[in-house]
Scaffold this motif. Structure first.
Motif, short mmCIF file in Angstrom:
data_model
loop_
_atom_site.label_atom_id
_atom_site.label_comp_id
_atom_site.label_asym_id
_atom_site.label_seq_id
_atom_site.Cartn_x
_atom_site.Cartn_y
_atom_site.Cartn_z
N ASP A 25 12.43 13.80 15.79
CA ASP A 25 11.37 14.79 15.55
C ASP A 25 10.54 14.41 14.33
OD1 ASP A 25 12.14 16.28 17.73
OD2 ASP A 25 13.31 17.73 16.57
N ALA A 26 11.20 13.94 13.27
CA ALA A 26 10.49 13.56 12.06
C ALA A 26 9.60 12.34 12.31
CB ALA A 26 11.47 13.29 10.93
N VAL A 27 10.12 11.36 13.06
CA VAL A 27 9.33 10.17 13.37
C VAL A 27 8.13 10.54 14.24
CG1 VAL A 27 9.33 7.92 14.50
CG2 VAL A 27 11.28 8.62 13.10
N ALA A 28 8.33 11.44 15.20
CA ALA A 28 7.21 11.91 16.02
C ALA A 28 6.17 12.61 15.16
CB ALA A 28 7.72 12.85 17.11
N ARG A 29 6.63 13.36 14.16
CA ARG A 29 5.71 14.03 13.24
C ARG A 29 4.90 13.01 12.45
NH1 ARG A 29 9.36 17.16 11.11
NH2 ARG A 29 9.04 18.73 12.71
N LEU A 30 5.54 11.91 12.06
CA LEU A 30 4.85 10.84 11.33
C LEU A 30 3.75 10.22 12.20
CD1 LEU A 30 6.57 8.02 9.27
CD2 LEU A 30 4.74 7.51 10.84
N LEU A 40 22.73 2.67 17.54
CA LEU A 40 21.91 3.54 16.71
C LEU A 40 21.20 4.59 17.56
CD1 LEU A 40 20.27 1.04 14.19
CD2 LEU A 40 22.15 2.64 13.78
N GLU A 41 21.34 5.84 17.13
CA GLU A 41 20.69 6.93 17.84
C GLU A 41 19.41 7.30 17.10
OE1 GLU A 41 23.45 10.10 18.34
OE2 GLU A 41 24.82 8.91 19.59
N TRP A 42 18.33 6.62 17.46
CA TRP A 42 17.05 6.91 16.84
C TRP A 42 15.95 6.64 17.86
CZ3 TRP A 42 16.58 2.58 12.51
CH2 TRP A 42 16.62 1.33 13.11
N ASP A 43 14.74 7.03 17.51
CA ASP A 43 13.60 6.83 18.39
C ASP A 43 12.38 6.58 17.52
OD1 ASP A 43 11.66 6.72 20.30
OD2 ASP A 43 11.94 8.76 21.06
N LEU A 44 12.09 5.30 17.28
CA LEU A 44 10.98 4.92 16.42
C LEU A 44 9.69 4.71 17.21
CD1 LEU A 44 12.89 2.27 14.28
CD2 LEU A 44 12.34 4.63 13.62
N GLY A 45 9.76 4.84 18.52
CA GLY A 45 8.65 4.53 19.40
C GLY A 45 9.10 3.49 20.40
N GLU A 46 8.15 2.82 21.02
CA GLU A 46 8.47 1.84 22.06
C GLU A 46 8.77 0.49 21.40
OE1 GLU A 46 5.24 1.92 24.82
OE2 GLU A 46 5.47 4.06 25.22
N THR A 47 10.03 0.33 21.00
CA THR A 47 10.43 -0.85 20.23
C THR A 47 11.05 -1.95 21.07
OG1 THR A 47 12.67 -0.01 19.82
CG2 THR A 47 10.94 0.65 18.26
N ASN A 48 11.42 -1.64 22.33
CA ASN A 48 12.10 -2.61 23.18
C ASN A 48 13.37 -3.16 22.53
OD1 ASN A 48 10.13 -2.54 25.33
ND2 ASN A 48 8.78 -3.72 24.00
N GLY A 49 14.07 -2.28 21.83
CA GLY A 49 15.34 -2.66 21.24
C GLY A 49 15.25 -3.40 19.92
N THR A 50 14.06 -3.48 19.34
CA THR A 50 13.90 -4.17 18.07
C THR A 50 13.54 -3.18 16.96
OG1 THR A 50 11.53 -4.63 18.35
CG2 THR A 50 13.10 -6.24 19.26
N VAL A 71 0.86 -1.19 0.00
CA VAL A 71 0.00 0.00 0.00
C VAL A 71 0.89 1.24 0.00
CG1 VAL A 71 -1.89 -1.16 1.20
CG2 VAL A 71 -0.13 0.02 2.54
N TYR A 72 0.27 2.42 -0.10
CA TYR A 72 1.05 3.65 0.02
C TYR A 72 1.50 3.83 1.47
CZ TYR A 72 0.59 5.55 -4.65
OH TYR A 72 0.73 5.76 -6.00
N GLY A 73 2.71 4.35 1.62
CA GLY A 73 3.26 4.59 2.94
C GLY A 73 3.59 6.06 3.15
N VAL A 74 3.63 6.47 4.41
CA VAL A 74 4.10 7.80 4.76
C VAL A 74 5.44 7.62 5.46
CG1 VAL A 74 2.72 7.81 6.90
CG2 VAL A 74 3.62 9.97 5.97
N GLY A 75 6.45 8.36 4.98
CA GLY A 75 7.81 8.13 5.44
C GLY A 75 8.47 9.36 6.03
N ALA A 76 9.47 9.09 6.87
CA ALA A 76 10.26 10.14 7.50
C ALA A 76 11.67 9.59 7.72
CB ALA A 76 9.64 10.56 8.84
N ASP A 77 12.61 10.50 7.93
CA ASP A 77 13.99 10.11 8.24
C ASP A 77 14.00 9.25 9.50
OD1 ASP A 77 16.67 9.93 8.92
OD2 ASP A 77 17.04 12.09 8.85
N ALA A 78 14.44 8.00 9.36
CA ALA A 78 14.41 7.09 10.50
C ALA A 78 15.32 7.54 11.64
CB ALA A 78 14.83 5.68 10.04
#
Length: 214
Positions: free
Chosen positions: A48-53, A108-118, A37-44
Motif C-alpha cells: 500500500d505504501a509503495v502504491a502511494r509512492l 520476499l513478500e513485497w510489491d514494488l511494481g512490475e519487476t519481473n523478479g528483480t 537528488v532528493y528521494g521520496v521513500g516508503a516502506d519497501a
C-alpha cells in the motif's frame, strides 16, 4: 499536513528522523536527501505504501521503485547468491552512486511494481539517508519529483511538487550532485551497464573488466 525538518540543526534532525521513522511505519511517505537528488521513500515491504509512492509521483507500475539500504549487509537480506563481481562492485562503490539490479529472494513478500523478479538496490552516501535507513530498514525510494519533471536537488523543489502527499520532509540543504546513479545489471553471467551516471564505465571496468553496455 506535512512537516518539514531542518537537518542542519542537530535537534531538528533528531526530531525529523524520529518523525520520518514513525511515518514510514504508518505506511506514509517521506522525502529524504541522497548523494544524488532528493528521494521520496516508503516502506519497501508495504504494498500500500509503495502504491502511494507511485501515485504521488504519477508513475505507473511498469516503472518500479528502487530500494535503498543502510549497509552492504542490507543487500544480503534482499538477494541470494550474489556473484563475486557484484561483491567487488559493492566493495568499490558503496556507499555511493551505484545501483545494482539483482534477482530478489523469492520469499520476499513485497510489491514494488512490475519487476519481473528483480530489484534495483543502492546504498546512498548521505548521512541523513543512512540514519533514516538504519531506523526503518530498506525503503522503496524514487526521485522526489512528479513524473516528467526535473529531479530535485533541494527539499523546497520536492515539496513544491509532492506537497501534502508526503508526511515528512527532511531538509538537508542542496544535494551534492544532480547526476543520477549508474545502474549495473548483475542478473547474468557478466555485469551489464544499463545507465551511465555518477560512476563512469571506465571506473566500473577497473573493478569488473568484463562489463558490457546495453
Amino acid at each position: 499536513m506535512s512537516r518539514r525538518f531542518d537537518c542542519s540543526d542537530s535537534f531538528e534532525r533528531a526530531r525529523g528522523l524520529r518523525e520520518a521513522g514513525s511515518a514510514v511505519r504508518r505506511g506514509e511517505l517521506v522525502v529524504l536527501p541522497t548523494d544524488t537528488v532528493y528521494g521520496v521513500g516508503a516502506d519497501a515491504f508495504s504494498p500500500d505504501a509503495v502504491a502511494r509512492l507511485l501515485d504521488a509521483k504519477g508513475r505507473g507500475r511498469q516503472m518500479p521503485s528502487p530500494v535503498l539500504v543502510a549497509s552492504p549487509q542490507g543487500l544480503d537480506l534482499l538477494v541470494d547468491d550474489l556473484p563475486p563481481h557484484a561483491r567487488d562492485l559493492v566493495d568499490a562503490f558503496w556507499p555511493g552512486g551505484l545501483t545494482l539490479v539483482a534477482r530478489h529472494k523469492p520469499s520476499l513478500e513485497w510489491d514494488l511494481g512490475e519487476t519481473n523478479g528483480t530489484v534495483a538496490v543502492r546504498m546512498p552516501a548521505h548521512p541523513v539517508a543512512l540514519d533514516l535507513l538504519a531506523e526503518t530498514g530498506p525503503l522503496a525510494v524514487s526521485s522526489a519529483n512528479l513524473t516528467g519533471h526535473p529531479s530535485p536537488q533541494d527539499c523546497g523543489a520536492a515539496q513544491g511538487m509532492l506537497t501534502d502527499s508526503v508526511a515528512v520532509y527532511l531538509d538537508a540543504g542542496p544535494t551534492p550532485a544532480a547526476v543520477p546513479s549508474s545502474i549495473v545489471d548483475i542478473t547474468g553471467t557478466a555485469p551489464v551497464l544499463l545507465r551511465a551516471g555518477a560512476i563512469s564505465a571506465d571506473q566500473l571496468r577497473k573493478v569488473v573488466p568484463d562489463l558490457t553496455e546495453r
